[in-house]
Design a protein around this motif. Structure first.
Motif, short mmCIF file in Angstrom:
data_model
loop_
_atom_site.label_atom_id
_atom_site.label_comp_id
_atom_site.label_asym_id
_atom_site.label_seq_id
_atom_site.Cartn_x
_atom_site.Cartn_y
_atom_site.Cartn_z
N PHE A 1 6.58 8.58 4.66
CA PHE A 1 6.10 7.98 3.43
C PHE A 1 5.73 6.53 3.73
O PHE A 1 6.60 5.66 3.77
N THR B 1 -0.36 -0.71 5.40
CA THR B 1 0.89 0.05 5.43
C THR B 1 2.00 -0.88 5.89
O THR B 1 1.97 -1.37 7.02
N TRP C 1 7.71 2.19 6.39
CA TRP C 1 7.69 3.58 5.94
C TRP C 1 9.12 4.10 5.84
O TRP C 1 10.06 3.54 6.40
N ALA D 1 4.58 2.76 3.12
CA ALA D 1 4.70 1.86 1.96
C ALA D 1 3.38 1.09 1.84
O ALA D 1 3.11 0.17 2.61
N ASP E 1 10.55 0.09 -1.85
CA ASP E 1 9.37 0.23 -0.99
C ASP E 1 8.13 -0.40 -1.63
O ASP E 1 7.07 -0.49 -1.00
N SER F 1 0.54 5.98 -3.27
CA SER F 1 1.05 4.99 -2.31
C SER F 1 1.64 5.60 -1.04
O SER F 1 1.77 4.91 -0.04
N HIS F 2 2.04 6.89 -1.11
CA HIS F 2 2.77 7.43 0.04
C HIS F 2 2.04 8.61 0.70
O HIS F 2 2.66 9.38 1.43
N ASP G 1 3.61 5.63 -7.33
CA ASP G 1 4.40 6.85 -7.20
C ASP G 1 4.18 7.80 -8.39
O ASP G 1 4.99 8.69 -8.64
N TRP H 1 3.05 11.66 -5.42
CA TRP H 1 3.32 11.34 -4.01
C TRP H 1 2.23 11.86 -3.10
O TRP H 1 2.15 11.48 -1.95
#
Ligand SMILES: [Zn+2]
Length: 287
Positions: free
Chosen positions: A29, A7, A10, A31, A104, A261-262, A211, A214
Protein backbone atom coordinates in the motif's frame (compact mmCIF):
# COMPACT_ATOMS: atom_id res chain seq x y z
CA UNK A 1 -0.21 23.44 -13.72
CA UNK A 2 2.01 20.48 -12.94
CA UNK A 3 0.99 17.68 -10.59
CA UNK A 4 3.51 15.26 -9.05
CA UNK A 5 2.27 12.01 -7.59
CA UNK A 6 4.81 11.00 -4.93
CA UNK A 7 5.00 7.74 -3.02
CA UNK A 8 6.10 8.54 0.53
CA UNK A 9 6.66 5.14 2.13
CA UNK A 10 4.33 2.14 2.20
CA UNK A 11 2.65 -0.50 4.32
CA UNK A 12 1.24 -3.94 3.50
CA UNK A 13 -2.14 -5.65 3.63
CA UNK A 14 -3.17 -9.21 2.70
CA UNK A 15 -4.39 -8.98 -0.91
CA UNK A 16 -7.81 -10.50 -0.19
CA UNK A 17 -8.44 -8.00 2.60
CA UNK A 18 -7.75 -5.05 0.32
CA UNK A 19 -9.85 -6.36 -2.57
CA UNK A 20 -12.22 -9.28 -3.05
CA UNK A 21 -10.36 -11.69 -5.34
CA UNK A 22 -7.04 -10.15 -4.35
CA UNK A 23 -5.46 -13.47 -3.32
CA UNK A 24 -3.47 -14.42 -0.25
CA UNK A 25 -0.28 -12.61 -1.12
CA UNK A 26 0.52 -9.48 0.79
CA UNK A 27 0.21 -6.33 -1.32
CA UNK A 28 2.02 -3.04 -0.93
CA UNK A 29 0.00 0.00 0.00
CA UNK A 30 1.97 3.04 -1.18
CA UNK A 31 1.37 6.26 0.78
CA UNK A 32 0.44 8.76 -1.93
CA UNK A 33 1.15 12.47 -1.70
CA UNK A 34 -0.03 14.65 -4.59
CA UNK A 35 1.84 17.93 -5.07
CA UNK A 36 -0.15 20.45 -7.11
CA UNK A 37 2.16 23.22 -8.34
CA UNK A 38 -0.47 25.93 -8.51
CA UNK A 39 0.36 29.57 -9.37
CA UNK A 40 -0.89 30.57 -5.90
CA UNK A 41 1.46 28.12 -4.13
CA UNK A 42 2.06 24.42 -3.76
CA UNK A 43 -1.01 22.46 -2.60
CA UNK A 44 -0.44 19.02 -1.09
CA UNK A 45 -3.04 16.30 -0.90
CA UNK A 46 -1.94 14.31 2.15
CA UNK A 47 1.57 14.16 3.61
CA UNK A 48 2.47 10.44 3.57
CA UNK A 49 4.57 8.52 6.05
CA UNK A 50 7.64 9.91 7.80
CA UNK A 51 10.07 8.30 10.29
CA UNK A 52 8.15 9.96 13.15
CA UNK A 53 5.29 7.52 12.42
CA UNK A 54 7.65 4.61 13.08
CA UNK A 55 8.55 6.19 16.42
CA UNK A 56 4.88 6.81 17.27
CA UNK A 57 3.89 3.17 16.67
CA UNK A 58 6.80 1.90 18.75
CA UNK A 59 5.23 2.93 22.07
CA UNK A 60 2.60 1.41 24.36
CA UNK A 61 -0.72 0.29 22.89
CA UNK A 62 0.20 1.82 19.53
CA UNK A 63 2.57 -1.11 18.94
CA UNK A 64 -0.60 -3.02 17.95
CA UNK A 65 -1.08 -0.53 15.13
CA UNK A 66 2.56 -0.88 14.04
CA UNK A 67 2.22 -4.67 14.09
CA UNK A 68 -0.91 -4.68 11.90
CA UNK A 69 0.32 -1.99 9.52
CA UNK A 70 4.13 -2.04 9.37
CA UNK A 71 5.49 1.37 8.38
CA UNK A 72 8.19 1.41 5.71
CA UNK A 73 9.75 4.80 5.02
CA UNK A 74 13.26 6.25 4.78
CA UNK A 75 14.20 9.91 5.38
CA UNK A 76 14.72 10.27 1.60
CA UNK A 77 11.17 9.08 0.91
CA UNK A 78 9.36 11.71 2.95
CA UNK A 79 7.28 14.33 1.15
CA UNK A 80 9.66 16.97 2.54
CA UNK A 81 12.74 15.28 1.02
CA UNK A 82 11.10 14.47 -2.32
CA UNK A 83 9.77 18.01 -2.68
CA UNK A 84 13.22 19.44 -1.82
CA UNK A 85 14.65 17.32 -4.66
CA UNK A 86 12.10 19.00 -6.95
CA UNK A 87 13.18 22.44 -5.74
CA UNK A 88 10.19 22.99 -3.45
CA UNK A 89 10.94 24.19 0.09
CA UNK A 90 8.64 23.47 3.03
CA UNK A 91 7.56 27.13 3.13
CA UNK A 92 6.46 26.98 -0.53
CA UNK A 93 3.66 24.63 0.55
CA UNK A 94 0.78 26.99 1.28
CA UNK A 95 -2.10 24.53 1.59
CA UNK A 96 -2.43 20.93 2.72
CA UNK A 97 -5.66 19.04 2.16
CA UNK A 98 -5.80 16.00 4.44
CA UNK A 99 -7.99 13.21 3.12
CA UNK A 100 -8.33 12.06 6.75
CA UNK A 101 -6.31 11.62 9.90
CA UNK A 102 -4.74 8.16 9.51
CA UNK A 103 -0.96 7.98 9.89
CA UNK A 104 -0.18 7.16 6.25
CA UNK A 105 -1.84 10.46 5.27
CA UNK A 106 -0.93 12.61 8.26
CA UNK A 107 2.66 11.48 8.97
CA UNK A 108 4.49 14.34 7.23
CA UNK A 109 2.30 17.20 8.48
CA UNK A 110 4.88 18.44 11.03
CA UNK A 111 7.28 19.17 8.14
CA UNK A 112 5.16 21.97 6.63
CA UNK A 113 4.67 24.60 9.35
CA UNK A 114 3.55 27.41 7.00
CA UNK A 115 0.64 25.63 5.37
CA UNK A 116 -3.03 26.05 6.16
CA UNK A 117 -4.68 22.68 6.71
CA UNK A 118 -7.99 21.92 5.02
CA UNK A 119 -9.85 19.53 7.29
CA UNK A 120 -13.06 19.35 9.32
CA UNK A 121 -12.07 20.89 12.70
CA UNK A 122 -14.42 18.46 14.47
CA UNK A 123 -12.11 15.62 13.40
CA UNK A 124 -9.15 17.29 15.15
CA UNK A 125 -11.17 17.64 18.36
CA UNK A 126 -12.35 14.03 18.15
CA UNK A 127 -8.80 12.76 17.63
CA UNK A 128 -7.37 14.80 20.48
CA UNK A 129 -10.02 13.67 22.95
CA UNK A 130 -10.21 9.97 21.98
CA UNK A 131 -8.65 7.62 24.50
CA UNK A 132 -7.54 4.01 24.81
CA UNK A 133 -9.18 1.37 22.66
CA UNK A 134 -11.50 3.89 21.00
CA UNK A 135 -8.45 5.85 19.81
CA UNK A 136 -6.64 2.68 18.73
CA UNK A 137 -9.65 1.29 16.86
CA UNK A 138 -9.99 4.53 14.96
CA UNK A 139 -6.32 4.38 13.93
CA UNK A 140 -5.42 7.72 15.48
CA UNK A 141 -1.95 8.81 16.60
CA UNK A 142 -2.44 12.34 18.02
CA UNK A 143 1.35 12.90 18.30
CA UNK A 144 1.31 13.39 14.51
CA UNK A 145 -0.76 16.59 14.88
CA UNK A 146 1.26 19.82 15.17
CA UNK A 147 0.62 21.85 18.33
CA UNK A 148 -0.83 24.75 16.35
CA UNK A 149 -3.11 22.66 14.15
CA UNK A 150 -6.28 24.33 15.45
CA UNK A 151 -5.01 27.78 14.41
CA UNK A 152 -4.19 26.56 10.92
CA UNK A 153 -7.27 24.49 10.14
CA UNK A 154 -9.55 25.71 7.39
CA UNK A 155 -13.01 24.13 7.52
CA UNK A 156 -13.98 22.98 4.01
CA UNK A 157 -17.57 24.03 4.80
CA UNK A 158 -16.32 27.67 4.86
CA UNK A 159 -14.97 27.50 1.30
CA UNK A 160 -17.04 28.68 -1.68
CA UNK A 161 -19.10 26.07 -3.48
CA UNK A 162 -17.54 24.72 -6.66
CA UNK A 163 -19.37 24.95 -9.93
CA UNK A 164 -18.61 21.36 -10.95
CA UNK A 165 -21.01 18.50 -11.45
CA UNK A 166 -19.76 15.43 -9.61
CA UNK A 167 -23.19 14.01 -8.91
CA UNK A 168 -24.12 11.56 -7.51
CA UNK A 169 -20.89 11.69 -5.49
CA UNK A 170 -21.51 15.16 -4.16
CA UNK A 171 -23.23 18.43 -4.85
CA UNK A 172 -20.93 20.04 -2.29
CA UNK A 173 -17.46 20.30 -3.79
CA UNK A 174 -15.64 23.36 -2.45
CA UNK A 175 -13.26 25.60 -4.35
CA UNK A 176 -9.71 26.00 -3.05
CA UNK A 177 -8.20 28.36 -5.63
CA UNK A 178 -9.35 31.63 -7.25
CA UNK A 179 -9.28 29.89 -10.65
CA UNK A 180 -11.58 27.13 -9.28
CA UNK A 181 -9.25 24.51 -10.76
CA UNK A 182 -8.69 22.73 -7.44
CA UNK A 183 -11.64 21.66 -5.29
CA UNK A 184 -12.18 19.51 -2.22
CA UNK A 185 -14.78 16.77 -2.50
CA UNK A 186 -16.42 15.10 0.54
CA UNK A 187 -16.13 11.29 0.25
CA UNK A 188 -17.43 10.05 3.63
CA UNK A 189 -17.44 6.47 4.92
CA UNK A 190 -13.86 5.35 5.55
CA UNK A 191 -13.91 8.16 8.12
CA UNK A 192 -16.35 10.98 8.85
CA UNK A 193 -14.08 13.78 7.64
CA UNK A 194 -12.81 12.05 4.52
CA UNK A 195 -12.05 14.39 1.59
CA UNK A 196 -11.07 13.83 -2.03
CA UNK A 197 -9.45 16.42 -4.24
CA UNK A 198 -10.43 17.40 -7.77
CA UNK A 199 -7.56 18.86 -9.83
CA UNK A 200 -8.23 20.25 -13.31
CA UNK A 201 -4.86 20.75 -15.00
CA UNK A 202 -6.36 22.12 -18.19
CA UNK A 203 -5.73 18.83 -19.98
CA UNK A 204 -6.64 16.21 -17.41
CA UNK A 205 -9.21 16.10 -14.63
CA UNK A 206 -7.92 14.09 -11.68
CA UNK A 207 -10.04 12.97 -8.76
CA UNK A 208 -7.79 11.94 -5.88
CA UNK A 209 -9.78 9.49 -3.78
CA UNK A 210 -7.67 8.94 -0.67
CA UNK A 211 -9.06 5.84 1.08
CA UNK A 212 -12.61 6.22 -0.27
CA UNK A 213 -11.58 3.11 -2.20
CA UNK A 214 -8.33 1.16 -1.92
CA UNK A 215 -8.39 -0.09 -5.49
CA UNK A 216 -9.88 1.29 -8.71
CA UNK A 217 -11.50 -2.10 -9.33
CA UNK A 218 -13.83 -1.37 -6.42
CA UNK A 219 -15.31 1.34 -8.68
CA UNK A 220 -14.98 -0.39 -12.05
CA UNK A 221 -15.75 -4.01 -11.04
CA UNK A 222 -17.48 -3.76 -7.67
CA UNK A 223 -14.57 -5.53 -5.91
CA UNK A 224 -15.00 -4.20 -2.39
CA UNK A 225 -12.57 -5.00 0.44
CA UNK A 226 -13.13 -8.10 2.60
CA UNK A 227 -16.07 -7.61 5.02
CA UNK A 228 -13.56 -7.64 7.92
CA UNK A 229 -12.62 -4.12 6.81
CA UNK A 230 -16.06 -2.97 7.97
CA UNK A 231 -14.70 -3.30 11.54
CA UNK A 232 -12.15 -0.52 10.92
CA UNK A 233 -14.41 1.54 8.67
CA UNK A 234 -16.17 4.39 10.43
CA UNK A 235 -19.45 4.05 8.50
CA UNK A 236 -19.63 0.91 6.36
CA UNK A 237 -23.02 1.79 4.79
CA UNK A 238 -21.68 5.26 3.97
CA UNK A 239 -18.49 3.74 2.57
CA UNK A 240 -20.45 1.44 0.26
CA UNK A 241 -22.67 4.33 -0.80
CA UNK A 242 -19.63 6.43 -1.72
CA UNK A 243 -18.16 3.54 -3.76
CA UNK A 244 -21.49 3.04 -5.60
CA UNK A 245 -21.71 6.79 -6.29
CA UNK A 246 -18.14 6.80 -7.61
CA UNK A 247 -19.05 3.90 -9.93
CA UNK A 248 -21.95 5.93 -11.33
CA UNK A 249 -19.75 8.99 -11.70
CA UNK A 250 -17.13 6.88 -13.50
CA UNK A 251 -19.74 5.68 -16.01
CA UNK A 252 -20.90 9.25 -16.61
CA UNK A 253 -17.38 10.74 -16.70
CA UNK A 254 -14.96 8.06 -17.98
CA UNK A 255 -12.47 10.84 -18.76
CA UNK A 256 -12.08 11.62 -15.06
CA UNK A 257 -8.85 9.99 -13.81
CA UNK A 258 -9.58 8.28 -10.47
CA UNK A 259 -6.59 7.88 -8.15
CA UNK A 260 -7.01 5.86 -4.93
CA UNK A 261 -4.10 6.63 -2.59
CA UNK A 262 -3.00 3.01 -2.20
CA UNK A 263 -3.49 1.58 -5.72
CA UNK A 264 -0.02 1.21 -7.27
CA UNK A 265 -1.35 0.54 -10.79
CA UNK A 266 -3.77 3.47 -10.73
CA UNK A 267 -1.01 5.82 -9.54
CA UNK A 268 1.31 4.62 -12.35
CA UNK A 269 -1.48 5.09 -14.93
CA UNK A 270 -2.24 8.59 -13.63
CA UNK A 271 1.47 9.51 -13.77
CA UNK A 272 1.64 8.33 -17.39
CA UNK A 273 -1.47 10.33 -18.21
CA UNK A 274 -0.01 13.46 -16.61
CA UNK A 275 3.31 13.03 -18.41
CA UNK A 276 1.50 13.05 -21.74
CA UNK A 277 -0.63 16.03 -20.74
CA UNK A 278 0.71 19.23 -22.33
CA UNK A 279 -1.00 21.35 -19.67
CA UNK A 280 1.09 19.81 -16.90
CA UNK A 281 4.49 20.13 -18.58
CA UNK A 282 5.97 23.15 -16.90
CA UNK A 283 9.64 23.81 -17.65
CA UNK A 284 9.70 26.29 -14.76
CA UNK A 285 9.14 23.33 -12.44
CA UNK A 286 7.07 25.21 -9.89
CA UNK A 287 5.97 28.78 -9.19
ZN1 LIG B 1 -4.65 5.09 4.02
Amino acid sequence: MRVDLLTCGWTTHPGAVARRGGGLRSVRFPALVAAVHHPTGVILYDTGYAPRVQRAVGRGVDRVYGGLLPVHVTPQETALAQLAALGVAAVDVTTIVLSHLHADHLGGLHDFPAARIVLDPAAVTAMRTARGLDRLSRGWLPALLPEDVTDRVLDPADLPRADVDLRPVTAHARVLTPEADVAVVPLPGHSDEHLGLLVRTGGTDLLLLGDAVWHTRAVTHGELPHPVVSLITRDWAGYRRTVADLARLHRARPDLVLVPSHDTDAIAAARARLEGDPATIDPGDHP
